[in-house]
Scaffold this motif. Structure first.
Motif, PDB file in Angstrom:
ATOM      1  N   SER A   1      -3.598  49.078 112.486  1.00  0.00           N
ATOM      2  CA  SER A   1      -3.120  47.692 113.846  1.00  0.00           C
ATOM      3  C   SER A   1      -5.102  47.483 113.565  1.00  0.00           C
ATOM      4  O   SER A   1      -5.212  47.437 113.571  1.00  0.00           O
ATOM      5  N   PRO A   2      -4.056  46.191 113.712  1.00  0.00           N
ATOM      6  CA  PRO A   2      -5.242  44.255 113.731  1.00  0.00           C
ATOM      7  C   PRO A   2      -6.012  45.219 114.786  1.00  0.00           C
ATOM      8  O   PRO A   2      -5.788  45.115 116.186  1.00  0.00           O
ATOM      9  N   THR A   3      -7.914  45.080 114.058  1.00  0.00           N
ATOM     10  CA  THR A   3      -8.731  44.959 115.496  1.00  0.00           C
ATOM     11  C   THR A   3      -9.368  43.650 114.518  1.00  0.00           C
ATOM     12  O   THR A   3      -9.868  42.674 113.554  1.00  0.00           O
ATOM     13  N   PRO A   4     -10.094  43.486 115.515  1.00  0.00           N
ATOM     14  CA  PRO A   4     -11.548  42.180 115.219  1.00  0.00           C
ATOM     15  C   PRO A   4     -11.989  42.788 114.109  1.00  0.00           C
ATOM     16  O   PRO A   4     -12.652  41.058 113.206  1.00  0.00           O
ATOM     17  N   GLN A   5     -12.580  43.950 113.787  1.00  0.00           N
ATOM     18  CA  GLN A   5     -13.071  44.017 112.877  1.00  0.00           C
ATOM     19  C   GLN A   5     -12.782  44.320 111.013  1.00  0.00           C
ATOM     20  O   GLN A   5     -12.526  44.016 110.278  1.00  0.00           O
ATOM     21  N   CYS A   6     -11.237  44.412 111.469  1.00  0.00           N
ATOM     22  CA  CYS A   6     -10.077  44.455 110.594  1.00  0.00           C
ATOM     23  C   CYS A   6      -8.772  44.565 110.348  1.00  0.00           C
ATOM     24  O   CYS A   6      -7.969  44.691 111.258  1.00  0.00           O
ATOM     25  N   THR A   7      -7.887  43.669 109.115  1.00  0.00           N
ATOM     26  CA  THR A   7      -6.750  43.617 109.764  1.00  0.00           C
ATOM     27  C   THR A   7      -6.289  44.164 107.542  1.00  0.00           C
ATOM     28  O   THR A   7      -6.864  43.322 106.455  1.00  0.00           O
ATOM     29  N   PHE A   8      -5.307  44.687 108.174  1.00  0.00           N
ATOM     30  CA  PHE A   8      -4.711  45.517 106.593  1.00  0.00           C
ATOM     31  C   PHE A   8      -3.525  43.869 106.449  1.00  0.00           C
ATOM     32  O   PHE A   8      -2.908  43.657 107.944  1.00  0.00           O
ATOM     33  N   PHE A   9      -2.989  43.571 105.947  1.00  0.00           N
ATOM     34  CA  PHE A   9      -2.480  42.912 105.047  1.00  0.00           C
ATOM     35  C   PHE A   9      -1.083  43.305 103.843  1.00  0.00           C
ATOM     36  O   PHE A   9      -2.149  44.253 103.144  1.00  0.00           O
ATOM     37  N   LEU A  10      -0.212  43.556 104.617  1.00  0.00           N
ATOM     38  CA  LEU A  10       1.246  44.251 103.579  1.00  0.00           C
ATOM     39  C   LEU A  10       1.687  43.293 102.488  1.00  0.00           C
ATOM     40  O   LEU A  10       2.227  42.276 103.359  1.00  0.00           O
ATOM     41  N   ALA A  11       1.658  43.616 101.193  1.00  0.00           N
ATOM     42  CA  ALA A  11       2.714  42.958 100.574  1.00  0.00           C
ATOM     43  C   ALA A  11       4.582  43.586 100.250  1.00  0.00           C
ATOM     44  O   ALA A  11       4.150  44.636 100.264  1.00  0.00           O
ATOM     45  N   PHE A  12       5.306  42.436 100.489  1.00  0.00           N
ATOM     46  CA  PHE A  12       6.799  43.484 100.506  1.00  0.00           C
ATOM     47  C   PHE A  12       7.417  42.651  99.442  1.00  0.00           C
ATOM     48  O   PHE A  12       7.660  41.249  99.292  1.00  0.00           O
ATOM     49  N   ASP A  13       8.265  43.070  98.456  1.00  0.00           N
ATOM     50  CA  ASP A  13       9.564  43.161  97.873  1.00  0.00           C
ATOM     51  C   ASP A  13      11.240  43.503  98.986  1.00  0.00           C
ATOM     52  O   ASP A  13      11.096  44.063  98.272  1.00  0.00           O
ATOM     53  N   ALA A  14      11.057  42.436  98.711  1.00  0.00           N
ATOM     54  CA  ALA A  14      12.564  43.222  99.437  1.00  0.00           C
ATOM     55  C   ALA A  14      12.335  43.748 100.835  1.00  0.00           C
ATOM     56  O   ALA A  14      11.130  43.414 101.058  1.00  0.00           O
ATOM     57  N   GLU A  15      12.296  44.877 100.550  1.00  0.00           N
ATOM     58  CA  GLU A  15      11.474  45.370 102.123  1.00  0.00           C
ATOM     59  C   GLU A  15      10.507  47.373 101.437  1.00  0.00           C
ATOM     60  O   GLU A  15      10.682  47.621 102.472  1.00  0.00           O
ATOM     61  N   GLN A  16      10.285  46.430 100.656  1.00  0.00           N
ATOM     62  CA  GLN A  16       9.694  47.762 100.018  1.00  0.00           C
ATOM     63  C   GLN A  16       8.512  47.100  99.663  1.00  0.00           C
ATOM     64  O   GLN A  16       8.277  46.412  99.424  1.00  0.00           O
ATOM     65  N   THR A  17       7.381  48.600  99.707  1.00  0.00           N
ATOM     66  CA  THR A  17       6.048  47.323 100.095  1.00  0.00           C
ATOM     67  C   THR A  17       5.157  47.885  98.870  1.00  0.00           C
ATOM     68  O   THR A  17       5.340  48.838  98.445  1.00  0.00           O
ATOM     69  N   ILE A  18       4.523  46.681  98.568  1.00  0.00           N
ATOM     70  CA  ILE A  18       4.462  46.785  97.170  1.00  0.00           C
ATOM     71  C   ILE A  18       2.866  46.573  96.747  1.00  0.00           C
ATOM     72  O   ILE A  18       2.050  46.517  95.721  1.00  0.00           O
ATOM     73  N   GLY A  19       1.454  46.461  97.628  1.00  0.00           N
ATOM     74  CA  GLY A  19       0.801  46.136  98.048  1.00  0.00           C
ATOM     75  C   GLY A  19       0.041  45.432  99.489  1.00  0.00           C
ATOM     76  O   GLY A  19       0.678  46.373 100.072  1.00  0.00           O
ATOM     77  N   LEU A  20      -1.367  46.176  98.929  1.00  0.00           N
ATOM     78  CA  LEU A  20      -2.354  46.342 100.135  1.00  0.00           C
ATOM     79  C   LEU A  20      -3.445  45.214 100.011  1.00  0.00           C
ATOM     80  O   LEU A  20      -4.052  45.144  98.561  1.00  0.00           O
ATOM     81  N   ALA A  21      -3.986  44.592 101.288  1.00  0.00           N
ATOM     82  CA  ALA A  21      -5.201  43.832 101.685  1.00  0.00           C
ATOM     83  C   ALA A  21      -6.426  44.069 102.693  1.00  0.00           C
ATOM     84  O   ALA A  21      -5.299  44.556 103.419  1.00  0.00           O
ATOM     85  N   ALA A  22      -7.272  44.764 102.496  1.00  0.00           N
ATOM     86  CA  ALA A  22      -7.844  44.508 104.088  1.00  0.00           C
ATOM     87  C   ALA A  22      -8.989  43.750 104.076  1.00  0.00           C
ATOM     88  O   ALA A  22     -10.139  42.920 103.098  1.00  0.00           O
ATOM     89  N   GLN A  23      -8.537  42.643 105.213  1.00  0.00           N
ATOM     90  CA  GLN A  23      -9.502  41.382 106.350  1.00  0.00           C
ATOM     91  C   GLN A  23     -10.562  42.309 107.148  1.00  0.00           C
ATOM     92  O   GLN A  23     -10.141  42.421 107.043  1.00  0.00           O
ATOM     93  N   VAL A  24     -12.246  42.133 106.465  1.00  0.00           N
ATOM     94  CA  VAL A  24     -13.195  43.164 107.340  1.00  0.00           C
ATOM     95  C   VAL A  24     -14.370  41.743 107.773  1.00  0.00           C
ATOM     96  O   VAL A  24     -14.491  41.244 106.776  1.00  0.00           O
ATOM     97  N   VAL A  25     -14.597  42.474 108.588  1.00  0.00           N
ATOM     98  CA  VAL A  25     -16.000  41.307 108.624  1.00  0.00           C
ATOM     99  C   VAL A  25     -17.240  42.066 108.480  1.00  0.00           C
ATOM    100  O   VAL A  25     -17.654  42.995 108.896  1.00  0.00           O
ATOM    101  N   ALA A  26     -17.926  41.197 107.880  1.00  0.00           N
ATOM    102  CA  ALA A  26     -19.092  41.946 107.513  1.00  0.00           C
ATOM    103  C   ALA A  26     -20.524  42.157 108.411  1.00  0.00           C
ATOM    104  O   ALA A  26     -20.041  41.017 109.353  1.00  0.00           O
TER     105      ALA A  26
END
Length: 97
Positions: A52-77
């Motif tokens: 669940s996104p928060t003001p301090q951290c949001t995860f992003f997911l990468a998909f190829d069709a319906e398969q999750t193939i990656g992730l990244a997290a954006q955080v507030v420093a």
């Protein structure tokens, strides 16, 4: 032809975040700030909350069709700037877009 999609995670993505993060920890155990053993012990509710996104951290997911193939997290420093953390993309397929 499938297309690569990247989007912010939501609470419903808890299982996808869990499986992708655990795969990343197995693949590159020293690249992240947690161990596979500790992350694997987290409850499903923990993964749902983490997705669940928060003001301090949001995860992003990468998909190829319906398969999750990656992730990244954006955080507030500490200085208020946004930083990317925990970036992983699996597979060796090439995309054009």
């Amino acid at each position: 032809m499938s297309r690569l999609r990247i989007r912010p995670a939501t609470a419903a993505d808890g299982p996808a975040l869990k499986s992708t993060r655990l795969a990343a920890l197995l693949d590159a155990p020293t690249a992240f700030g947690a161990s596979h053993a500790s992350a694997a012990s987290f409850s499903d509710a923990h993964w749902q909350q983490r997705a669940s996104p928060t003001p301090q951290c949001t995860f992003f997911l990468a998909f190829d069709a319906e398969q999750t193939i990656g992730l990244a997290a954006q955080v507030v420093a500490g200085d208020g700037g946004k930083r990317w953390r925990a970036i992983r993309l699996s597979g060796c397929r090439r995309w054009r877009g």
